[in-house]
Write a protein that holds these residues in place. Structure first.
Motif, mmCIF file in Angstrom:
data_model
loop_
_atom_site.group_PDB
_atom_site.id
_atom_site.type_symbol
_atom_site.label_atom_id
_atom_site.label_comp_id
_atom_site.label_asym_id
_atom_site.label_seq_id
_atom_site.Cartn_x
_atom_site.Cartn_y
_atom_site.Cartn_z
ATOM 1 N N GLY A 124 53.671 32.343 69.529
ATOM 2 C CA GLY A 124 52.559 32.711 68.663
ATOM 3 C C GLY A 124 51.791 33.909 69.187
ATOM 4 N N ARG B 225 62.774 24.247 62.561
ATOM 5 C CA ARG B 225 61.401 23.973 62.106
ATOM 6 C C ARG B 225 60.340 24.668 62.957
ATOM 7 N N ALA B 226 60.548 24.753 64.275
ATOM 8 C CA ALA B 226 59.536 25.370 65.142
ATOM 9 C C ALA B 226 59.289 26.823 64.753
ATOM 10 N N SER B 227 60.339 27.568 64.451
ATOM 11 C CA SER B 227 60.181 28.964 64.055
ATOM 12 C C SER B 227 59.505 29.063 62.689
ATOM 13 N N ILE B 228 59.852 28.172 61.786
ATOM 14 C CA ILE B 228 59.204 28.167 60.468
ATOM 15 C C ILE B 228 57.712 27.882 60.623
ATOM 16 N N ARG B 229 57.353 26.886 61.419
ATOM 17 C CA ARG B 229 55.924 26.564 61.642
ATOM 18 C C ARG B 229 55.197 27.736 62.275
ATOM 19 N N LEU B 230 55.837 28.401 63.232
ATOM 20 C CA LEU B 230 55.217 29.560 63.877
ATOM 21 C C LEU B 230 54.883 30.624 62.834
ATOM 22 N N HIS B 231 55.835 30.948 61.984
ATOM 23 C CA HIS B 231 55.598 31.953 60.949
ATOM 24 C C HIS B 231 54.520 31.493 59.962
ATOM 25 N N GLU B 232 54.530 30.232 59.586
ATOM 26 C CA GLU B 232 53.501 29.710 58.678
ATOM 27 C C GLU B 232 52.111 29.860 59.292
ATOM 28 N N LYS B 233 51.960 29.504 60.567
ATOM 29 C CA LYS B 233 50.661 29.603 61.251
ATOM 30 C C LYS B 233 50.142 31.035 61.263
ATOM 31 N N HIS C 66 56.818 31.630 52.464
ATOM 32 C CA HIS C 66 58.239 31.369 52.213
ATOM 33 C C HIS C 66 58.667 32.191 50.999
ATOM 34 N N VAL D 289 66.000 25.030 57.675
ATOM 35 C CA VAL D 289 64.926 24.082 57.971
ATOM 36 C C VAL D 289 65.161 23.346 59.279
#
Length: 192
Positions: free
Chosen positions: A102, A131-139, A144, A128
């Motif tokens: 992050g 998930r960790a990389s997706i959550r990082l980008h979302e934060k 999407h 999916v």
């Protein structure tokens, strides 16, 4: 963990970068490469990214141990895409889950915004499952924008690619300053 220091990459970082990327290639799905490149190839890639003006940064601890790295690069090679860049971030296995990704990504976003880029795209291999990389980008505010199913075959299974996008600076609200493009990749083609 000691304080994370973020700095520009230097050639002496290549051994650690190569080791981190090797693990990602051999055991992960973030990269769709099948054979890990050697240090000479990774140095050549790093120099190519830096030579056209894209940021390439590393995160180190106070002992100068490299914990992760991030860089921006061309999203697509056609000149009309020159305001849109793709991000990459890789963290050493021993340093994952400590917020390093992050911090590196936030710095990368800030630098790319300051350089005048307008869109950043994250292409997350493994879909999916990653998930960790997706959550990082979302934060970090990425939206999407789509999933391309079964775009890669690795580790004996089909892998999806998740696409996420973040507007930088003024995004598409204004036209870019065509004379202020930060990189050299297209400058020869747009200037007489």
């Amino acid at each position: 963990m000691s304080e994370l220091i973020i700095r520009d990459v230097v050639a002496e970082d290549i051994a650690a970068i190569t080791a981190i990327y090797r693990e990602a290639v051999l055991h992960g799905t973030a990269s769709f490469e099948l054979d890990p490149p050697d240090e000479a190839e990774m140095l050549m890639r790093m120099e190519a990214i830096k030579d056209v003006g894209f940021p390439y940064i590393v995160g180190v601890d106070d002992n100068d141990t490299l914990l992760g790295y991030a860089y921006a690069n061309t999203f697509r090679s056609r000149p009309a895409f020159r305001w849109c860049i793709e991000n990459s971030v890789y963290i050493d296995d021993k340093a994952q889950g400590q917020g390093i990704g992050g911090k590196l990504m936030a710095e990368l976003i800030a630098r790319c915004t300051q350089l005048g880029f307008r869109q950043m795209v994250g292409v997350i291999g493994g879909g999916v499952e990653h998930r960790a990389s997706i959550r990082l980008h979302e934060k970090l505010g990425f939206n999407h924008i789509g999933i391309m199913p079964a775009t890669g075959f690795k580790h004996g299974k089909w892998l999806d690619s998740v696409f996420m996008q973040l507007s930088l600076g003024e995004g598409s609200d204004t036209d870019p300053d065509l004379d202020a493009y930060p990189g050299t990749l297209y400058r020869q083609k747009t200037k007489p």
